[in-house]
Design an enzyme around this catalytic site. Structure first.
Site, mmCIF file in Angstrom:
data_model
loop_
_atom_site.group_PDB
_atom_site.id
_atom_site.type_symbol
_atom_site.label_atom_id
_atom_site.label_comp_id
_atom_site.label_asym_id
_atom_site.label_seq_id
_atom_site.Cartn_x
_atom_site.Cartn_y
_atom_site.Cartn_z
ATOM 1 N N HIS A 87 0.794 -1.246 0.000
ATOM 2 C CA HIS A 87 0.000 0.000 0.000
ATOM 3 C C HIS A 87 0.823 1.291 0.000
ATOM 4 O O HIS A 87 0.783 2.074 0.928
ATOM 5 C CB HIS A 87 -1.023 0.012 1.148
ATOM 6 C CG HIS A 87 -0.530 -0.521 2.469
ATOM 7 N ND1 HIS A 87 0.615 -0.099 3.084
ATOM 8 C CD2 HIS A 87 -1.064 -1.468 3.282
ATOM 9 C CE1 HIS A 87 0.775 -0.740 4.228
ATOM 10 N NE2 HIS A 87 -0.237 -1.582 4.358
ATOM 11 N N ASP B 252 -6.488 -3.925 0.267
ATOM 12 C CA ASP B 252 -6.231 -3.891 1.716
ATOM 13 C C ASP B 252 -7.559 -4.042 2.471
ATOM 14 O O ASP B 252 -7.820 -3.357 3.459
ATOM 15 C CB ASP B 252 -5.512 -2.610 2.138
ATOM 16 C CG ASP B 252 -4.912 -2.719 3.547
ATOM 17 O OD1 ASP B 252 -5.047 -3.789 4.177
ATOM 18 O OD2 ASP B 252 -4.325 -1.728 4.015
#
Lengths: 407, 442
Positions: free
Chosen positions: B235, B308
């Site tokens: 991320h 995520d």
């Protein structure tokens, strides 16, 4: 930045040889801010630490438990400071911290109430009262000025003409590597949380005492201690009580802030007596209804005087007139006069944020129900208690009190 | 609700076949007989009218949290993989920050078994880099990989200790494993709950210094260059971090990176009202960072898009912005959000977008290519690029309702998947299908 004359001024210690026992009052002003803020939960959350106020910005930050703790702490400070030894002890409490009084909106009484409170807990302070002497004249943003101040001091107490500025400062300081607390000493027209605290402290003290207080406080520390011990703020002393607000309620921020706190006390009844054009704003009434508090609107003071347990007088805030519109109002109908005294309940508390004009007859100063001078002095103790609480020295003061002053 | 049906013979008609593994992009039919891609369907075939749809290799999401074992009140492997399929994914790699963490071969085996029993999609467990995810001692990479782990990560925390990370790189090189790093030095980010910047100063939430992400990437890129071992940035979210990866790739270091869908569409402005569903780690960033993440995808610095997916309960999120656990669900909004960020903005087209969900993640995890070709097991996603829909968390297949996109109107959504003989569609997807003889459909 450090070589600017403005900041040299800031760093210079001010020495105030002024008597501290001056009225601390508010020239509370202003039209209601549209969002009375029912949904203030996230705004409150960032101002608190461990569910306790760290920055003191909004009246909504104070729940009943915290109000009661502060009232007890203020009582203890009052008792302890009565003796030389106790006063010296208190002055060691915050002698290792420094406060900045950033008061760029004219104010003498609130300013002095805070300086007196600082002196009680031994908190050294400096002051800025005029922006023209700071680096802002060189084009420094006010945000940067505050950031610089936050490097020198451990607490900023501020009064500012811009609505919401204290909250903005708190939010900004939360993002500094070294976060210091801010106390809002009045920002613009919306909030004045320390006035609200001293007002509720006065109300609770007044209703907690079996007999109305007569005359000035006795200087005997032990007597005061005994009385403070006797006060129990956790009792539901406001239940069933009628608090009547009188005067220019639309433009008075003290009434707004106190109302937020009173909404924490179910069973209290609020009456708003005002000329229709100066009646309290709907956002506050919404807030009151939302919290299930009973209220009444009226424009006739005389018919309510006999029912009040407390009457909170306010002056006409004609400085906010746009075109002298309040000249047409017969404000004498919203004045408390000597001839009404025969109707007063014996335990009535007459309050006023001061300064007063004619709405509060000077002849009433002598009646036992007059609490407005106590109110001023309560403000000093309450502000000292607040600082002690913010810096987590409240436990030390409580221990000292119980060791030497309680029976 | 996910509806799954098995067909011995299946014909997917009139869809746009986008296969980034081969570069194929054309309108064509695909037959699936007994779970394998076939030249032609058998006589008695089920037909799916895929006109206007995209048919592509099954999407992969290499960064999800399935919460099992230990936090099944948030999500289970069953519900999480069902949500993946509803979002068009046929493979998810799940992070090891479960309770206990996936730091032992038994835990890896258990996840694989539960995923098989659920039967919704493939799951690749990611094993912990350090025992107990404590950052102190590295796990036995070779045993974990042999058991079925697809990569290694301490996601949720970065490995802060330099010597531990160095040991991890050296150990990973021995077994050709990919290290996935959650880049955050807690010493730098400490106390922060949103991006440190103008917006955090405005709304008062303590800011999280973006250096905490960049500093760790910088260290790891150095170790990656020294050891030559595969390194993947989880991320990625700041412009400077993207630039660091760009330079490392230019130097030839074996570095890859992923970006979350939410970091492509939301800025830190979304946090001002204190909605706990905008609290995410890494936090939502300012516009310049969002734009750089998009650029990073376009120039190949960032290899893939992930979600995520981090389910939390309503109660947990109700604790308010400061105290709520960070993270949002993403599997069921991924395609629509990615399309809004990259296609509606005119930056990319559908073949690129599909690649970021297929060839990109496959390369990161060294998974074999899965081209759509005769004889291969059917592993397909069905996407409707034109469908306009409104995000309604109450209708999520996932147990998590924590999304900041509730009420958003998105264009483009996943219809479902075809895995072997099984056709799975989200019940509200509006599958146009019919049972009819093959010849009639021609």
């Amino acid at each position: 930045m450090t070589n600017s004359p403005g900041l040299e001024f800031v760093s210079r210690c001010s020495v105030l040889g002024i008597a501290v026992d001056m009225p601390t009052t508010e020239t509370g002003t202003g039209k209601a801010k549209p969002a009375a803020g029912r949904d203030t939960s996230h705004r409150v959350a960032v101002l608190n630490r461990n569910d306790r106020p760290f920055h003191v910005v909004l009246a909504q930050q104070f729940d009943r438990q915290i109000i009661e703790e502060l009232c007890r702490l203020a009582d203890m400070i009052r008792s302890v400071s009565g003796s030389r030894q106790g006063a010296q002890f208190l002055r060691t409490m915050l002698s290792h911290r420094r406060a900045m009084l950033y008061f760029i909106q004219p104010s003498t009484r609130t300013f002095l109430s805070f300086t007196a409170a600082c002196q009680i807990v031994g908190l050294p302070y400096n002051e800025v009262r005029d922006r023209s002497t700071s680096s802002e004249v060189k084009g420094e943003s006010e945000d940067d000025t505050i950031r610089v101040l936050s490097q020198y001091f451990d607490l900023i107490i501020m009064r500012h003409p811009a609505e919401g500025f204290a909250e903005h400062v708190a939010n900004m300081l939360n993002n500094m590597p070294r976060t210091i607390p801010v106390i809002n000493g009045g920002s613009g027209k919306d909030q004045h949380p320390t006035q609200a605290l001293l007002d509720i402290y006065t109300l609770l003290r007044s209703f907690s005492q079996p007999q109305p207080e007569a005359g000035p406080e006795t200087p005997s520390g032990s007597q005061r201690a005994a009385r403070a011990e006797a006060l129990s703020y956790s009792r539901d002393v406001l239940a069933g009580k009628t608090i009547t607000f009188v005067g220019d309620l639309r433009r008075g921020r003290t009434v707004r802030s106190l109302t937020y706190l009173l909404c924490r006390y179910p069973g209290v009844r609020l009456v708003f007596v005002a000329p229709p054009e100066l009646q309290i704003d709907d956002d506050i009434l919404d807030y009151i209804s939302h919290h299930g508090i009973e209220y009444e609107l009226s424009d006739d003071l005389r018919s309510h005087v006999g029912d009040c347990d407390a009457v909170y007088m306010t002056r006409l805030q004609d400085e906010w007139d746009v075109a002298g519109e309040s000249k047409a109002i017969d404000y004498s109908r919203y004045s408390l006069t000597r001839d009404m005294a025969k109707d007063f309940k014996p335990n009535l508390a007459i309050m006023h944020p001061l300064p007063r004009r004619h709405e509060l007859d000077q002849e009433l100063d002598a009646v036992p129900q007059a609490k407005y001078w106590d109110q001023v002095r309560n403000g000093m103790w309450m502000r000292a208690a607040l600082m002690a609480s913010i810096f987590n020295v409240d436990a030390a003061i409580r221990d000292h009190y119980h060791a030497y002053y309680a029976f | 609700m996910l509806k799954t049906t098995s067909y011995d013979s299946l014909l997917i008609c009139g869809g746009r076949i986008i296969d980034p593994f081969t570069g194929r992009d054309e309108i064509a039919d695909i037959a699936v007989v007994e779970g394998l891609i076939a030249q032609a369907p058998t006589n008695d075939t089920h037909v799916i009218d895929a006109t206007g749809w995209i048919v592509c290799p099954g999407l992969m999401d290499i960064h999800v949290h399935l919460r099992e074992p230990g936090q099944t009140h948030k999500e289970t492997i069953e519900t999480g993989t069902a949500a993946a399929v509803a979002g068009g994914f046929t493979f998810v790699a799940c992070m090891p920050n479960t309770r206990p963490p996936l730091d032992h071969p038994d835990a890896i085996r258990s996840v694989l078994e539960r995923a098989r029993n659920a039967g919704h999609c493939q799951v690749g467990p990611i094993a912990a880099i350090t025992k107990g995810r404590s950052g102190n001692t590295i796990t036995d990479f070779s045993v974990l990989l042999d058991t079925g782990a697809v990569a290694l990560s301490d996601d949720g925390d970065g490995v802060e200790d330099d010597s531990v990370m160095r040991a991890a790189f050296e150990s990973a090189r021995e077994v050709s494993a990919v290290l996935i790093q959650h880049c955050e030095y807690k010493a730098i980010s400490a106390g922060g709950v949103m991006h440190l910047g103008d917006v955090s100063c405005r709304c008062g939430f303590p800011g999280l210094n973006p250096r905490s992400e960049e500093a760790m990437i910088e260290r790891d890129i150095g170790l990656c260059r020294d050891t030559g071992s595969r390194y993947h940035v989880a991320h990625i979210s700041t412009a400077r971090a993207v630039e660091l990866v760009r330079r490392a790739k230019a130097e030839g270091s074996p570095v890859t990176a992923e970006v979350c869908t939410h970091h492509l569409v939301l800025t830190d402005e979304a946090c001002v009202e204190g909605d706990p569903n905008t609290k995410i780690h890494p936090p939502l960033r300012p516009r310049t960072d969002v734009e750089e993440c998009r650029r990073g995808l376009l120039d190949g610095t960032i290899d893939c898009i992930v979600t995520d997916h981090a389910p939390h309960t309503v109660d947990e999120k109700a604790a308010g912005f400061l105290r709520a656990p960070p993270g949002i669900v993403g599997l069921e909004t991924a395609v629509g959000l990615a399309a809004q960020a990259m296609i509606e903005s005119g930056l990319a087209d559908w073949p690129q977008l599909v690649a970021w969900f297929t060839t990109g993640p496959a390369a990161v995890l060294n998974r074999p290519p899965r081209p759509i070709e005769v004889g291969a097991r059917a592993d397909l996603s069905l996407l409707s690029p034109k469908a306009r829909w409104t995000v309604d968390p109450q209708r999520f297949v996932s147990r998590g309702r924590n999304t900041p996109f509730s009420g958003w109107e998105l264009t483009g959504k996943a219809i479902g998947t075809v895995q072997g003989p099984q056709v799975a569609v989200s019940s509200r997807a509006g599958l146009k299908s019919s049972q009819q003889p093959a010849e009639d459909s021609r």
